[in-house]
Design a protein around this motif. Structure first.
Motif, PDB file in Angstrom:
ATOM      1  N   ALA A  20       0.840  -1.209   0.000  1.00  0.00           N
ATOM      2  CA  ALA A  20       0.000   0.000   0.000  1.00  0.00           C
ATOM      3  C   ALA A  20       0.872   1.255   0.000  1.00  0.00           C
ATOM      4  N   ALA A  21       1.894   1.269   0.833  1.00  0.00           N
ATOM      5  CA  ALA A  21       2.798   2.424   0.883  1.00  0.00           C
ATOM      6  C   ALA A  21       3.600   2.542  -0.404  1.00  0.00           C
ATOM      7  N   MET A  26       4.703   5.350  -5.585  1.00  0.00           N
ATOM      8  CA  MET A  26       4.868   5.257  -7.034  1.00  0.00           C
ATOM      9  C   MET A  26       3.843   6.127  -7.761  1.00  0.00           C
ATOM     10  N   HIS A  27       2.611   6.177  -7.259  1.00  0.00           N
ATOM     11  CA  HIS A  27       1.598   7.053  -7.856  1.00  0.00           C
ATOM     12  C   HIS A  27       2.040   8.507  -7.755  1.00  0.00           C
ATOM     13  N   ARG A  28       2.588   8.863  -6.595  1.00  0.00           N
ATOM     14  CA  ARG A  28       3.027  10.243  -6.387  1.00  0.00           C
ATOM     15  C   ARG A  28       4.154  10.611  -7.358  1.00  0.00           C
ATOM     16  N   VAL A  29       5.136   9.739  -7.503  1.00  0.00           N
ATOM     17  CA  VAL A  29       6.252  10.010  -8.413  1.00  0.00           C
ATOM     18  C   VAL A  29       5.745  10.127  -9.845  1.00  0.00           C
ATOM     19  N   ALA A  30       4.871   9.213 -10.248  1.00  0.00           N
ATOM     20  CA  ALA A  30       4.337   9.237 -11.619  1.00  0.00           C
ATOM     21  C   ALA A  30       3.540  10.514 -11.867  1.00  0.00           C
ATOM     22  N   ALA A  31       2.674  10.881 -10.930  1.00  0.00           N
ATOM     23  CA  ALA A  31       1.850  12.079 -11.102  1.00  0.00           C
ATOM     24  C   ALA A  31       2.705  13.347 -11.047  1.00  0.00           C
TER      25      ALA A  31
END
Length: 122
Positions: A20-21, A26-31
């Motif tokens: 989950a973390a 990874m979502h944060r880096v991609a966005a």
């Protein structure tokens, strides 16, 4: 569009893997890269009960991340974001890498727009 598909060996402790973390990071880096719209980022994980790594020792584990991205980003852009994502993956998994035999792999694939179909209401 960026779809993250995590495959991992069942012998990795869930509390140490903390998917989950990892997905949140990874979502944060991609966005934050400005390359992928947040609404198009997806993550899913597949726990592999049947696996063999290297010599077959039951201690050997693996994490493989495949990222599928939409067509249209040049190689330099994909390389830059790919390196950021891989660095984030390794930083997250470093405690596991330090404590056990672990193979970590990452691949980014660009999808062919002529044979990609989707519909969404996000």
């Amino acid at each position: 569009m960026a779809h993250f598909i995590y495959e991992y060996s069942a012998n990795l402790p869930a509390e140490q893997l903390n998917l989950a973390a990892l997905m949140q990071k990874m979502h944060r880096v991609a966005a934050d890269s400005g390359v992928f719209p947040l609404a198009g980022i997806r993550s899913r994980a597949l726990r592999c009960e049947e696996f063999r790594v290297g010599d077959g020792s039951p201690d050997n584990g693996f994490v493989n991340l495949s990222v599928k991205v939409g067509h249209g980003r040049d190689l330099d852009t994909r390389m830059t974001v790919g390196e950021q994502l891989f660095d984030t993956l390794i930083q997250h998994l470093q405690p596991l890498l330090d404590s056990r035999p672990l193979a970590v792999s990452f691949e980014m694939r660009e999808l062919d727009p002529d044979v990609k179909f989707n519909r969404k209401s996000l």
